[in-house]
Scaffold this motif. Structure first.
Motif, PDB file in Angstrom:
ATOM      1  N   TYR A 135       9.705  -0.032 -41.261  1.00  0.00           N
ATOM      2  CA  TYR A 135       9.795   0.318 -42.685  1.00  0.00           C
ATOM      3  C   TYR A 135      10.446   1.684 -42.889  1.00  0.00           C
ATOM      4  O   TYR A 135      11.229   1.880 -43.814  1.00  0.00           O
ATOM      5  N   ILE A 182      13.736   2.648 -45.393  1.00  0.00           N
ATOM      6  CA  ILE A 182      13.702   3.530 -46.551  1.00  0.00           C
ATOM      7  C   ILE A 182      14.249   4.922 -46.241  1.00  0.00           C
ATOM      8  O   ILE A 182      14.348   5.764 -47.132  1.00  0.00           O
ATOM      9  N   ASN A 232      16.265  -4.145 -49.906  1.00  0.00           N
ATOM     10  CA  ASN A 232      15.765  -4.516 -48.576  1.00  0.00           C
ATOM     11  C   ASN A 232      14.932  -5.789 -48.673  1.00  0.00           C
ATOM     12  O   ASN A 232      13.821  -5.783 -49.207  1.00  0.00           O
ATOM     13  N   ASP A 275      11.256  -1.531 -53.563  1.00  0.00           N
ATOM     14  CA  ASP A 275      12.280  -1.061 -52.632  1.00  0.00           C
ATOM     15  C   ASP A 275      12.440  -2.036 -51.466  1.00  0.00           C
ATOM     16  O   ASP A 275      13.526  -2.174 -50.907  1.00  0.00           O
ATOM     17  N   ILE A 276      11.328  -2.656 -51.062  1.00  0.00           N
ATOM     18  CA  ILE A 276      11.332  -3.620 -49.959  1.00  0.00           C
ATOM     19  C   ILE A 276      10.513  -4.831 -50.385  1.00  0.00           C
ATOM     20  O   ILE A 276       9.417  -4.678 -50.938  1.00  0.00           O
TER      21      ILE A 276
END
Length: 350
Positions: A345, A349, A77, A53-54
């Protein structure tokens, strides 16, 4: 969370902890087109499999390759943190190549973080990117564990180090921690220290770090490092550097460039004032004559004068060390720094 880096002892230790999955991907620190291309394809393969996701990268080469790979694989991301910049002190073709690499990194990233105000200023003034550049907290990525970096816990080990280097109570011990390379100002440091010895000052110099092959350390510098009775060279990896901080009276970091030097923060936590050069990061930690001294880059005379001033009356500067620890406590305590990153973070998200 997955930790990804070139293979090595440090990555192995993280993996052995069992807290974080680790993936080794060889990456060459220097420019190497063929090896870099191979690393890029390996990263693409990892990201396709893991579907993160990152992706958050640091250091110049890892940042360039990681941001490109994460963009190619559609990671939502893509974060890069600039902990320091190389191109401002380079020249000619090398400078153009390095700045281009940073521009590509920024173009591929969705979020850009600078470790300090100086780094952000260099990025914007050199038109590396037009994107928003964030600074989390007061800068610095790691933060300092003040319970761990406490000189009271290592006084016995510090006393043994001072005995080993034949430093009595009135001896002034200067300390350098880091890579022993030209752009850390080692040539200037050795010349300044040598002048103090020639003038009869009761001083010692502790060097904690490793030299690098093919670096620009002068032969005279290397000779004095290895042969001077007043220089102690600890050239092996030190797991716990705290006893060396506690054994010293002042840290000296006369580097040509920095991002946000952890050694200055660690020294401050151990109640050491620092002599630093007027470069990014260092000037954001040290306030001149408050918790240390700031000197011009590549200035032997200025470095010598500040070291001489301190060596002549080190007890006069005791409060500097106390202010150095307070500065770290107020701005760079580890839980605060970690909290800033966790909040960042969370924003990404949702």
């Amino acid at each position: 969370m997955i930790a990804l880096s070139s293979p090595g002892v440090e990555l192995d230790k993280i993996g052995e902890s069992g807290k974080v999955k680790t993936i080794p991907v060889p990456m060459n620190r220097r420019i190497s087109p063929i090896k870099d291309l191979i690393s890029l394809f390996r990263l693409i393969k990892v990201f396709k499999k893991e579907k993160p996701d990152i992706v958050h990268s640091m250091t110049p080469k890892a940042g360039l390759l990681t941001m490109m790979a994460s963009k190619f694989t559609g990671v939502s991301n893509r974060v890069h943190t600039f902990t320091g910049l190389v191109f401002p002190t380079a020249s000619g073709l090398k400078k153009r190549i390095l700045s281009l690499c940073d521009k590509i990194t920024c173009a591929c990233a969705t979020h850009i973080i600078a470790e300090g105000k100086g780094v952000r200023k260099d990025l914007t003034s050199n038109r590396i990117t037009g994107k928003k550049i964030e600074i989390l907290g007061h800068g610095n990525m790691r933060g300092i564990d003040l319970d761990f970096f406490n000189k009271e816990k290592v006084l016995q080990e510090a006393s043994e180090i001072r005995k080993r280097i034949k430093a009595d109570e009135i001896t002034t011990v200067f300390l350098f921690v880091g890579r022993l390379v030209g752009d850390k100002g080692i040539n200037e440091l050795i010349r300044a220290f040598d002048r103090l010895i020639d003038e009869g000052y009761n001083v010692k110099l502790l060097l904690v770090g490793e030299t690098e092959p093919n670096d620009l350390l002068q032969q005279e510098t290397l000779s004095k490092i290895h042969n001077s009775a007043d220089i102690y060279f600890q050239n092996e990896w030190i797991e716990d550097v705290r006893p060396y901080y506690a054994a010293a009276d002042m840290l000296v970091l006369p580097s040509y460039r920095e991002g946000f030097p952890n050694v200055v923060l660690e020294a401050g936590a151990m109640e050491l004032p620092s002599i630093v050069t007027d470069v990014n990061g260092s000037r954001e930690i040290i306030s001149n004559s408050e918790n240390g001294f700031i000197i011009p880059v590549k200035d032997d005379d200025a470095l010598y004068n500040e070291m001489k001033k301190f060596a002549a009356s080190k007890n006069r500067f005791k409060e500097m060390g106390e202010r150095a620890r307070k500065n770290v406590t107020d701005h760079f305590e580890q839980s605060y720094v970690r909290g800033c990153h966790k909040e960042f973070y969370r924003r990404l998200i949702g």
